[in-house]
Motif scaffolding. Structure first.
Motif, PDB file in Angstrom:
ATOM      1  N   THR A  91       0.865  -1.178   0.000  1.00  0.00           N
ATOM      2  CA  THR A  91       0.000   0.000   0.000  1.00  0.00           C
ATOM      3  C   THR A  91       0.897   1.222   0.000  1.00  0.00           C
ATOM      4  O   THR A  91       1.731   1.370   0.895  1.00  0.00           O
ATOM      5  N   GLU A 123      -3.381   0.299  -3.232  1.00  0.00           N
ATOM      6  CA  GLU A 123      -3.734  -0.202  -1.910  1.00  0.00           C
ATOM      7  C   GLU A 123      -3.900  -1.713  -1.961  1.00  0.00           C
ATOM      8  O   GLU A 123      -4.655  -2.252  -2.773  1.00  0.00           O
ATOM      9  N   LYS A 124      -3.130  -2.397  -1.132  1.00  0.00           N
ATOM     10  CA  LYS A 124      -3.207  -3.846  -0.980  1.00  0.00           C
ATOM     11  C   LYS A 124      -3.080  -4.565  -2.316  1.00  0.00           C
ATOM     12  O   LYS A 124      -3.923  -5.389  -2.686  1.00  0.00           O
TER      13      LYS A 124
END
Length: 379
Positions: A308, A349-350
């Motif tokens: 992230t 993100e992720k």
């Protein structure tokens, strides 16, 4: 989860001066702030510019940082840290540049060497005085308001506006000259970057406005008036440090042995220390360093790492940070690597490593392979 935080200096002039975004920061306080301060963080900063990047980093975590006007905002930061607390990271930045740090309620102060412990001592003395007296000015010690000083704000005008809105008077310090443009200004002329901080009381704002000019203030006991005075130079002082969630694990005996010229006692999760001002800063640093955080993750495996990050950096700096986070050696095959020096912007993100590198290499002919502990970049 593997958290990679790589912050790179922006080329935009407004960010280099530390201008904040139009979105309001969600500041943390109380238990939420304490949990955030105990959270392990991994950062890689390669040539980041202090004002813009440290402010952005702190704001993203909901933690206020006030940078003294005497600190050069263009100072470059090179830092690689894994699983450290926010305060430990801030101290690492200070150590690289001979600066000092202290925590003041819900924010942190970063200033020249030796200033932070003196500032903290004066700040806490002022709070104690406010509790003991009934001066009309001290009633501002219980009122808070949002702090959002605009880009190119004038601290003298900001201080004057505070006095006007809250109906107190300011007695300026003696002027070294009689220049006409200084007669009506309580502070020397200066222009500041945009500054957004957690809600502060009025007297806290006054302290932050003054400290960078080597000034402080005294409250007239019978009037709604403050007098600006030279910043007091104390040989000894008393400060309260904390709270520390692991305070009971920190050895009072060890501290007293190492700092025999100081009086040190513990009350619940705080330490009350009295002694030479220079020692106070050293004890503060040692207590911060003694806080142990659980690792956020074991050394990441390339196949399972999740990333992230929001950043603007060269492809090369991003790859260096990724390799460092995965504890891999970064290798480049021979050839023309001009594409690696190109600056790109990412906000992910992720995502998996494969997804992250796909975004890094988008629009290029670059490829990669991971083997034998190496991240090899090829065409």
């Amino acid at each position: 989860m593997c958290l990679l935080c790589l912050l790179k200096c922006s080329l935009q002039a407004d960010r280099c001066w530390g201008q904040t975004s139009t979105e309001s920061v969600s500041w943390k306080s109380g238990a939420d702030l304490q949990r955030e301060l105990e959270h392990p963080i991994t950062v890689t900063w390669g040539g980041a510019t202090l004002r813009s990047e440290l402010t952005q980093f702190a704001n993203s975590r909901g933690i206020g940082v006030f940078i003294d006007r005497r600190i050069d905002p263009e100072t470059s930061i090179d830092l690689q840290i894994r699983d450290r607390t926010f305060e430990q990271i801030l101290w690492s930045v200070a150590d690289q540049n001979d600066w000092s740090v202290c925590r003041i309620d819900n924010l942190f102060y970063l200033g020249p060497a030796g200033v932070a412990p003196r500032f903290l001592a004066l700040w806490q003395q002022q709070k104690d005085q406010a509790r003991r007296t009934r001066s009309s000015f001290h009633r501002f010690g219980t009122k808070t308001e949002n702090v959002n000083w605009p880009f190119l704000s004038n601290p003298s005008a900001t201080l004057t506006d505070l006095a006007r809105r809250h109906r107190f008077e300011i007695i300026p310090p003696p002027k070294p000259t009689e220049r006409a443009d200084e007669l009506e200004s309580p502070l020397p002329h200066d222009l500041w970057p945009a500054i957004e901080l957690p809600p502060l009381t009025i007297d806290e704002q006054v302290g932050l406005l003054l400290v960078g000019f080597e000034l402080w203030y005294e409250v007239r006991a019978t009037k709604n008036t403050i007098e600006l005075i030279p910043f007091p130079i104390q040989d000894t002082a008393q400060i309260t440090l904390g709270p520390y969630s692991q305070a009971e694990q920190l050895s009072l005996r060890d501290l007293r042995t190492e700092f025999p010229d100081c009086s040190i006692r513990r009350e619940r999760n705080q330490f009350i220390i009295r002694g030479p001002v220079q020692r106070l800063g050293q004890i503060n640093r040692q207590l911060v360093e003694s806080v142990v955080t659980p690792p956020s993750n074991q050394p990441a495996k390339a196949g399972t790492a999740v990333f992230t990050l929001t950043t603007r950096a060269t492809r090369k700096d991003l790859l260096l940070a990724i390799a460092n986070d995965l504890q891999l050696q970064l290798r480049f095959a021979e050839g023309d690597w001009a594409e690696l020096e190109q600056i790109i912007e990412l906000a992910v993100e992720k995502v998996t490593l494969e997804e992250l590198l796909s975004d890094v290499f988008k629009g290029t002919s670059l490829n990669y392979q991971i083997r034998d502990g190496k991240l090899e970049i090829t065409r």
